[in-house]
Design an enzyme around this catalytic site. Structure first.
Site, short mmCIF file in Angstrom:
data_model
loop_
_atom_site.label_atom_id
_atom_site.label_comp_id
_atom_site.label_asym_id
_atom_site.label_seq_id
_atom_site.Cartn_x
_atom_site.Cartn_y
_atom_site.Cartn_z
CG HIS A 179 -1.84 1.21 1.24
ND1 HIS A 179 -3.13 1.17 0.75
CD2 HIS A 179 -1.63 2.49 1.65
CE1 HIS A 179 -3.67 2.36 0.87
NE2 HIS A 179 -2.79 3.18 1.41
CG HIS B 288 -5.72 3.19 -8.80
ND1 HIS B 288 -5.85 3.78 -7.56
CD2 HIS B 288 -6.61 3.83 -9.60
CE1 HIS B 288 -6.77 4.73 -7.60
NE2 HIS B 288 -7.25 4.78 -8.84
P1 AMP Z 1 -9.80 6.60 -9.18
O1 AMP Z 1 -11.08 7.37 -9.27
O2 AMP Z 1 -8.74 7.05 -10.15
O3 AMP Z 1 -9.31 6.51 -7.76
O4 AMP Z 1 -10.14 5.11 -9.66
C1 AMP Z 1 -10.74 4.17 -8.84
C2 AMP Z 1 -11.38 3.17 -9.75
O5 AMP Z 1 -11.70 2.04 -8.97
C3 AMP Z 1 -12.68 3.63 -10.40
O6 AMP Z 1 -12.53 3.63 -11.82
C4 AMP Z 1 -13.72 2.61 -9.93
O7 AMP Z 1 -14.65 2.26 -10.92
C5 AMP Z 1 -12.83 1.44 -9.55
N1 AMP Z 1 -13.39 0.53 -8.56
C6 AMP Z 1 -13.99 0.85 -7.39
N2 AMP Z 1 -14.35 -0.26 -6.72
C7 AMP Z 1 -13.96 -1.31 -7.49
C8 AMP Z 1 -14.04 -2.73 -7.36
N3 AMP Z 1 -14.61 -3.30 -6.27
N4 AMP Z 1 -13.56 -3.51 -8.34
C9 AMP Z 1 -13.00 -2.94 -9.44
N5 AMP Z 1 -12.87 -1.61 -9.62
C10 AMP Z 1 -13.35 -0.81 -8.67
#
Ligand code: AMP
Length: 113
Positions: free
Chosen positions: A46, A99
């Protein structure tokens, strides 16, 4: 890290559609895809965002970048793809675990923001 969504996904406590894994990285399909191919690549250790990537060992940093290319090839994104890492509130980061979004499968908008 406790209460981190992506740490729970990496640990297998929350299900995900895994596309790639190695010693340092885990990658899975975004639950709310914004392109035909939308994959998230995360470090297993993390750190909150790309501004803190120096908190990872150099081999983990290298593995993250190398994983992006491997996944793009695996997904058949020969025509190109976009990589995005949102950092902080101005970039609308919603999950505070570093990410990289891999977006592909169609032509992207020519403006990034
Ligand atoms: P960000 O807004 O750049 O922090 O991206 C976070 C991403 O995580 C978003 O595109 C969400 O759709 C994705 N996300 C949230 N929860 C999940 C999950 N359980 N599995 C897969 N993707 C997720």
């Amino acid at each position: 890290m406790e209460n981190c969504l992506f740490c729970k996904i990496i640990a297998g406590d929350i299900p995900s559609a895994k596309v790639y894994e190695d010693e340092f990285c885990y990658a899975f399909r975004d639950i709310n895809p914004q392109a035909p191919t939308h994959i998230l690549v995360v470090p297993k250790t993390h750190v909150p965002d790309i501004a803190h990537i120096s908190g990872l060992p150099a081999d983990a940093q290298t593995a993250l970048l190398a994983a992006i290319g491997k996944i793009a090839a695996q997904e058949g994104l020969e025509n190109g793809f976009r990589v995005v890492s949102n950092c902080g509130p101005d970039a609308c980061q919603s999950v505070p675990h570093l990410h990289f979004h891999i977006l592909g499968g169609r032509a992207m908008a020519d403006k990034m923001a």
